[in-house]
Design a protein around this motif. Sequence first.
Motif, short mmCIF file in Angstrom:
data_model
loop_
_atom_site.label_atom_id
_atom_site.label_comp_id
_atom_site.label_asym_id
_atom_site.label_seq_id
_atom_site.Cartn_x
_atom_site.Cartn_y
_atom_site.Cartn_z
N SER A 11 -21.38 -18.83 -6.05
CA SER A 11 -21.26 -20.04 -6.87
C SER A 11 -20.44 -21.12 -6.18
O SER A 11 -20.41 -22.26 -6.61
CB SER A 11 -20.62 -19.71 -8.22
N PHE A 12 -19.77 -20.73 -5.08
CA PHE A 12 -19.00 -21.69 -4.31
C PHE A 12 -19.60 -21.90 -2.92
O PHE A 12 -18.91 -22.35 -2.01
CB PHE A 12 -17.55 -21.23 -4.19
N GLY A 13 -20.86 -21.56 -2.76
CA GLY A 13 -21.55 -21.80 -1.50
C GLY A 13 -21.59 -20.63 -0.56
O GLY A 13 -22.14 -20.74 0.54
N GLY A 14 -21.02 -19.48 -0.92
CA GLY A 14 -21.03 -18.31 -0.05
C GLY A 14 -20.15 -18.52 1.17
O GLY A 14 -19.28 -19.39 1.21
N GLY A 15 -20.38 -17.70 2.19
CA GLY A 15 -19.57 -17.79 3.40
C GLY A 15 -18.21 -17.16 3.21
O GLY A 15 -18.01 -16.29 2.37
N ASP A 16 -17.24 -17.62 3.99
CA ASP A 16 -15.89 -17.07 3.95
C ASP A 16 -14.97 -17.94 3.12
O ASP A 16 -15.01 -19.17 3.21
CB ASP A 16 -15.31 -16.96 5.36
N PHE A 17 -14.12 -17.26 2.34
CA PHE A 17 -13.02 -17.96 1.69
C PHE A 17 -11.88 -18.10 2.69
O PHE A 17 -11.25 -19.16 2.80
CB PHE A 17 -12.55 -17.19 0.46
N ALA A 18 -11.61 -17.03 3.43
CA ALA A 18 -10.58 -17.05 4.46
C ALA A 18 -10.96 -16.08 5.56
O ALA A 18 -11.60 -15.05 5.31
CB ALA A 18 -9.22 -16.69 3.87
N SER A 19 -10.58 -16.42 6.75
CA SER A 19 -10.81 -15.52 7.88
C SER A 19 -9.62 -15.63 8.82
O SER A 19 -8.92 -16.65 8.86
CB SER A 19 -12.10 -15.87 8.62
N LEU A 20 -9.40 -14.55 9.59
CA LEU A 20 -8.23 -14.48 10.45
C LEU A 20 -8.61 -13.77 11.74
O LEU A 20 -9.18 -12.68 11.72
CB LEU A 20 -7.10 -13.72 9.74
N LYS A 21 -8.28 -14.43 12.86
CA LYS A 21 -8.57 -13.81 14.14
C LYS A 21 -7.49 -12.81 14.52
O LYS A 21 -7.78 -11.70 14.98
CB LYS A 21 -8.71 -14.89 15.21
N LYS A 22 -6.21 -13.21 14.29
CA LYS A 22 -5.12 -12.34 14.70
C LYS A 22 -3.85 -12.72 13.98
O LYS A 22 -3.55 -13.89 13.80
CB LYS A 22 -4.91 -12.44 16.21
N VAL A 23 -3.07 -11.69 13.55
CA VAL A 23 -1.79 -11.91 12.91
C VAL A 23 -0.83 -10.81 13.31
O VAL A 23 -1.25 -9.65 13.52
CB VAL A 23 -1.93 -11.95 11.37
N GLY A 24 0.44 -11.14 13.45
CA GLY A 24 1.45 -10.13 13.79
C GLY A 24 2.77 -10.46 13.14
O GLY A 24 3.19 -11.62 13.12
N ILE A 25 3.44 -9.39 12.60
CA ILE A 25 4.74 -9.58 11.96
C ILE A 25 5.53 -8.28 12.09
O ILE A 25 4.97 -7.18 11.97
CB ILE A 25 4.58 -9.96 10.47
N HIS A 26 6.84 -8.40 12.37
CA HIS A 26 7.72 -7.25 12.51
C HIS A 26 9.01 -7.50 11.76
O HIS A 26 9.59 -8.58 11.86
CB HIS A 26 8.03 -6.98 13.99
N ILE A 27 9.46 -6.45 11.00
CA ILE A 27 10.69 -6.54 10.22
C ILE A 27 11.61 -5.41 10.65
O ILE A 27 11.19 -4.25 10.78
CB ILE A 27 10.39 -6.42 8.71
N LYS A 28 12.92 -5.74 10.86
CA LYS A 28 13.90 -4.74 11.26
C LYS A 28 14.27 -3.90 10.04
O LYS A 28 14.59 -4.43 8.98
CB LYS A 28 15.14 -5.43 11.84
N LEU A 29 14.23 -2.57 10.17
CA LEU A 29 14.37 -1.68 9.03
C LEU A 29 15.81 -1.55 8.52
O LEU A 29 16.07 -1.70 7.33
CB LEU A 29 13.85 -0.28 9.39
N VAL A 30 16.74 -1.27 9.40
CA VAL A 30 18.10 -0.97 8.95
C VAL A 30 18.73 -2.09 8.15
O VAL A 30 19.31 -1.86 7.07
CB VAL A 30 18.99 -0.58 10.16
N PRO A 31 18.64 -3.35 8.56
CA PRO A 31 19.25 -4.42 7.76
C PRO A 31 18.65 -4.56 6.37
O PRO A 31 19.31 -5.12 5.48
CB PRO A 31 18.98 -5.68 8.59
N LEU A 32 17.43 -4.01 6.14
CA LEU A 32 16.84 -4.12 4.81
C LEU A 32 17.68 -3.40 3.76
O LEU A 32 17.67 -3.77 2.58
CB LEU A 32 15.42 -3.53 4.81
N LEU A 33 18.39 -2.34 4.20
CA LEU A 33 19.22 -1.61 3.25
C LEU A 33 20.34 -2.47 2.69
O LEU A 33 20.88 -2.19 1.62
CB LEU A 33 19.80 -0.37 3.94
N LYS A 34 20.73 -3.52 3.40
CA LYS A 34 21.79 -4.43 2.97
C LYS A 34 21.21 -5.74 2.44
O LYS A 34 21.92 -6.73 2.32
CB LYS A 34 22.73 -4.73 4.12
N ARG A 35 19.92 -5.73 2.10
CA ARG A 35 19.21 -6.92 1.62
C ARG A 35 19.29 -8.06 2.66
O ARG A 35 19.34 -9.23 2.32
CB ARG A 35 19.76 -7.41 0.28
#
Length: 716
Positions: A79-103
Amino acid sequence: MGKVFKILGLALGAVIVVAILAVIGLVTLVDPNDYRAEMAETVQRYTGRTVEFSGDLHLSFFPWMGVEAAGLRIGNPESFGGGDFASLKKVGIHIKLVPLLKRDIQISAISVEGFHLNLVRNAQGKTNWTFVPQDTGSPSAAPASGKTESGKDDTPASPLAALLVESVAISKSSVSFTDMRSKERYQLNDLNLTTSSIAMDTPVTISLKAALAASKPAVDATLALDSTVYLAGDLSRLDLDGVTLALDATGSVLPGGRLSLRHVGAFSFDMPRRTGTIKKCTLSAYDTTMATHGVLRLAGGPEYSGSVTLETALRKALTTLGVALRTSDPDVLKNASLSFDLQASPLQVRLAGLRGALDDTTFSGSFLMRQFSRPDIKTDLTVSPLDLDRYLPPDTESSEPKATGTQPPDAAPGGDIQNADLIPEKTRTALRRLVLDASLKMAALTVKKIPVTDITVHATARDGLLRVSPCSAAVFDGRIDSDLTADLRKADMRTAVAVRTKDIKLDTLTQTLTGTRHASGTAVLTTDLATTGNTLRAMRDTLEGKGAFNVSNGAIYGFQIIPEEAKEHIKGSNADKVDDAVRKQVFDRLSGSFTAYAGRISNNDLAFVSPNLNAEGAGYADLRRDRIDYRATIRLSGLPDLPVSVTGSFERPSYGFDAGVFLKNTLKGVQDLLPIPGLFGTTRNQTGESDTESSGDTRKTNPLKQLGKGLQQLFK
């Protein structure tokens, strides 16, 4: 521009959603590639959209918990013309674990490449960014821990202890918005966004570059934005320093077909007080620069207080905008400037300390406007000398006749211009709401080589009564004072004009206006005229009032007061005086008065007094019937009275000589000099015979016979 930022916000939000999905997959799955189908099914269940992973997922756990994904697409409903709503070639993210314990959230570089978002509003007005979860038929989940039965969360919020993101990089991305109902399309292509390290209470540099394209109106542009952003840890203050914006656009809708916009500025916003400070803001486009600094208060309604300056290379700016100007002086319009202190709110706009310049002419004043629904304006302006002739087209250009294929409709009597409203009804209604108090003082103004000095104008308006008084100036070595009134309080406008002139020099006036001195003398004029109506015809037909004029110690040059045909009748009689009257006629006084009623102007006391020629006249000019009928008598010593007349229409008046009346005046003069009984009537001679000739029962005097008899008696 608002739509662009809205689309950009949606794009960043979508990136965050994708990142969160990636983190969820990281926590819940060991080998995400083995569970891509299940992940796609879960996302589809909650969004109602098909999801495909065409690339691999890579995880890392310690000391950085991270995910890298490639080849992700989310489908768009048909109903919106088909095709893609969103597409992504590449994404990367890293979060340090230990500091998460201290918010304490510490994120390494976030990188997004080839992200494309396609936003659509269909013909029914629905949007494709509204997600509809699939109906699983499962019962609602039980209330989460920490919530009461009412659904309220009693667990106190735990603020972040710290936040650190090493950098953010979005490259080779795009966002588009299509409105299927209005056929409008907007695109943000080649989107590249980079930031420095992001941390609380630490300035962050941001750089954004993109290409913009719009269909309605058709515009293509490139955008580059750089700034340093500081956000206080307690969210109390936001600073934007070193904001630079470069926008280059092309499109037929733009003035001159092209726009090159540059902006430099610095801003600060105090969130608790809802007060923003513009430390410096400079905007440049079309060879024009505007700068401002001040304070913007949002609490209690938006209000801005600050200063504004404007500078422009006016001729260059107009040329860039496609406006070609031809002026008598090519050196004018080079520079213009304006500066003022501004106070603006929903209730009023005030410009104080207003100063400006146009080339070598300066002006100063103030402006205040209140009550926008019923404008209340107070302004005053003082202007130094201005030679307007320098800004007018060259004489050779202005004097060339304009070619017209057909005669304009208003050229004919009774044309549309005669019956068209001079002030349309909508404008009259707006003027009835206007409250105005405006003053203008001007040292000097030159127009068409006419120097006007010491100009004073004061205009007022209230409840539909507009008045300009005084409106005065020094001109032609004298002074003009006038009073103009327009009363719009009734359906038919009432207009009144009163003019008083003093010591106007006719030699200066005629020399200035025509290039030749046609008359001299000192003139005084008074008029009080009024009309009623909204059209030229109505105003002409209702003209009424009175006036008077007096010119003393003057002369008339090059105007033949005695008509040529009159000279034939007085040939050989005081010829020198007649010739003098043609070349130059000195007079002591030329005076008269007039009255106007229903469009007819009448004069009955014209007087021309000079050493060798006197004249008097009376007649009228009928504006309604386009007719002139004026009679005058010229008296030269030693000659009979010369009757002259001005008759015909205003466009083609006729100046003539009445030979019949002249002959009668001649015979009267002869009767005064000669004892000719019965020259102008039936008389009896010495023998008792009648000096008449009979024709039936009618008896008429023969003046030529009587003239002969008189001459015989004279030379006996």
